[in-house]
Design a protein around this motif. Structure first.
Motif, PDB file in Angstrom:
ATOM      1  N   VAL A  23       0.893  -1.332  -0.381  1.00  0.00           N
ATOM      2  CA  VAL A  23      -0.338  -0.007   0.069  1.00  0.00           C
ATOM      3  C   VAL A  23       0.972   0.852  -0.045  1.00  0.00           C
ATOM      4  N   PRO A  24       1.940   1.137   0.446  1.00  0.00           N
ATOM      5  CA  PRO A  24       2.619   2.830   0.923  1.00  0.00           C
ATOM      6  C   PRO A  24       3.131   2.778  -0.865  1.00  0.00           C
ATOM      7  N   LEU A  25       3.661   2.135  -1.173  1.00  0.00           N
ATOM      8  CA  LEU A  25       4.400   1.407  -2.734  1.00  0.00           C
ATOM      9  C   LEU A  25       3.673   3.239  -3.861  1.00  0.00           C
ATOM     10  N   LEU A  26       2.369   2.055  -3.278  1.00  0.00           N
ATOM     11  CA  LEU A  26       1.093   2.281  -4.304  1.00  0.00           C
ATOM     12  C   LEU A  26       0.887   3.812  -3.816  1.00  0.00           C
ATOM     13  N   PHE A  27       0.882   4.886  -3.175  1.00  0.00           N
ATOM     14  CA  PHE A  27       0.304   5.528  -2.604  1.00  0.00           C
ATOM     15  C   PHE A  27       1.694   6.463  -2.958  1.00  0.00           C
ATOM     16  N   LYS A  28       2.997   5.949  -3.147  1.00  0.00           N
ATOM     17  CA  LYS A  28       3.577   6.712  -3.412  1.00  0.00           C
ATOM     18  C   LYS A  28       3.345   7.015  -5.159  1.00  0.00           C
ATOM     19  N   ALA A  29       3.226   5.454  -5.844  1.00  0.00           N
ATOM     20  CA  ALA A  29       2.772   5.645  -7.318  1.00  0.00           C
ATOM     21  C   ALA A  29       1.899   6.553  -7.343  1.00  0.00           C
ATOM     22  N   MET A  30       0.839   6.683  -7.531  1.00  0.00           N
ATOM     23  CA  MET A  30       0.161   7.594  -7.329  1.00  0.00           C
ATOM     24  C   MET A  30      -0.015   9.029  -7.056  1.00  0.00           C
ATOM     25  N   ASN A  31       1.168  10.049  -6.640  1.00  0.00           N
ATOM     26  CA  ASN A  31       1.645  11.120  -6.142  1.00  0.00           C
ATOM     27  C   ASN A  31       2.914  10.829  -7.682  1.00  0.00           C
ATOM     28  N   ASP A  32       3.344   9.707  -8.113  1.00  0.00           N
ATOM     29  CA  ASP A  32       4.366   9.759  -9.095  1.00  0.00           C
ATOM     30  C   ASP A  32       4.098  10.503 -10.727  1.00  0.00           C
ATOM     31  N   ASP A  33       4.526  11.262 -10.899  1.00  0.00           N
ATOM     32  CA  ASP A  33       4.272  12.179 -12.358  1.00  0.00           C
ATOM     33  C   ASP A  33       5.407  10.855 -13.731  1.00  0.00           C
ATOM     34  N   PRO A  34       3.890   9.985 -14.234  1.00  0.00           N
ATOM     35  CA  PRO A  34       4.703   9.013 -15.335  1.00  0.00           C
ATOM     36  C   PRO A  34       4.839  10.480 -16.394  1.00  0.00           C
ATOM     37  N   GLY A  35       5.179  11.746 -16.263  1.00  0.00           N
ATOM     38  CA  GLY A  35       4.809  12.437 -17.472  1.00  0.00           C
ATOM     39  C   GLY A  35       4.349  12.362 -18.647  1.00  0.00           C
ATOM     40  N   LEU A  36       4.869  12.224 -19.977  1.00  0.00           N
ATOM     41  CA  LEU A  36       4.855  11.318 -20.986  1.00  0.00           C
ATOM     42  C   LEU A  36       4.897  10.602 -21.710  1.00  0.00           C
ATOM     43  N   ALA A  37       5.869   9.655 -20.395  1.00  0.00           N
ATOM     44  CA  ALA A  37       6.065   8.253 -20.958  1.00  0.00           C
ATOM     45  C   ALA A  37       5.623   7.607 -21.170  1.00  0.00           C
ATOM     46  N   GLN A  38       4.492   6.574 -21.494  1.00  0.00           N
ATOM     47  CA  GLN A  38       3.344   5.705 -22.180  1.00  0.00           C
ATOM     48  C   GLN A  38       3.472   4.955 -21.230  1.00  0.00           C
ATOM     49  N   ALA A  39       4.924   3.930 -21.133  1.00  0.00           N
ATOM     50  CA  ALA A  39       5.390   2.752 -20.995  1.00  0.00           C
ATOM     51  C   ALA A  39       5.154   3.083 -19.270  1.00  0.00           C
ATOM     52  N   TYR A  40       5.311   4.049 -18.417  1.00  0.00           N
ATOM     53  CA  TYR A  40       5.155   4.726 -17.036  1.00  0.00           C
ATOM     54  C   TYR A  40       3.668   4.816 -16.890  1.00  0.00           C
ATOM     55  N   ILE A  41       3.221   5.446 -18.363  1.00  0.00           N
ATOM     56  CA  ILE A  41       1.687   5.333 -17.356  1.00  0.00           C
ATOM     57  C   ILE A  41       0.975   4.811 -17.078  1.00  0.00           C
TER      58      ILE A  41
END
Length: 65
Positions: free
Chosen positions: A29-47
């Protein structure tokens, strides 16, 4: 080991993201919340990886989610 190794979606591969999403383990869960706040930018792989991680909540009971 996954929690220690991956600090965000940029360092994670797709297989790990899929494992986290389907695991139903509350330790992620903490890792997921961190991922929610990550900005993947325009990179489709990260999105896509971020979307995979968010599926974690689909695998939980409604009360847990």
């Amino acid at each position: 080991m996954i929690i220690e190794r991956y600090t965000g979606i940029y360092t994670m591969d797709n297989a790990t993201a899929e494992f986290i999403a389907t695991s139903r383990l509350t330790e992620f869960v903490p890792l997921l919340f961190k991922a929610m706040n990550d900005d993947p930018g325009l990179a489709q792989a990260y999105i896509d990886r971020q979307a995979t991680l968010f599926r974690y909540f689909d695998f939980l009971d409604k009360d847990q989610a």
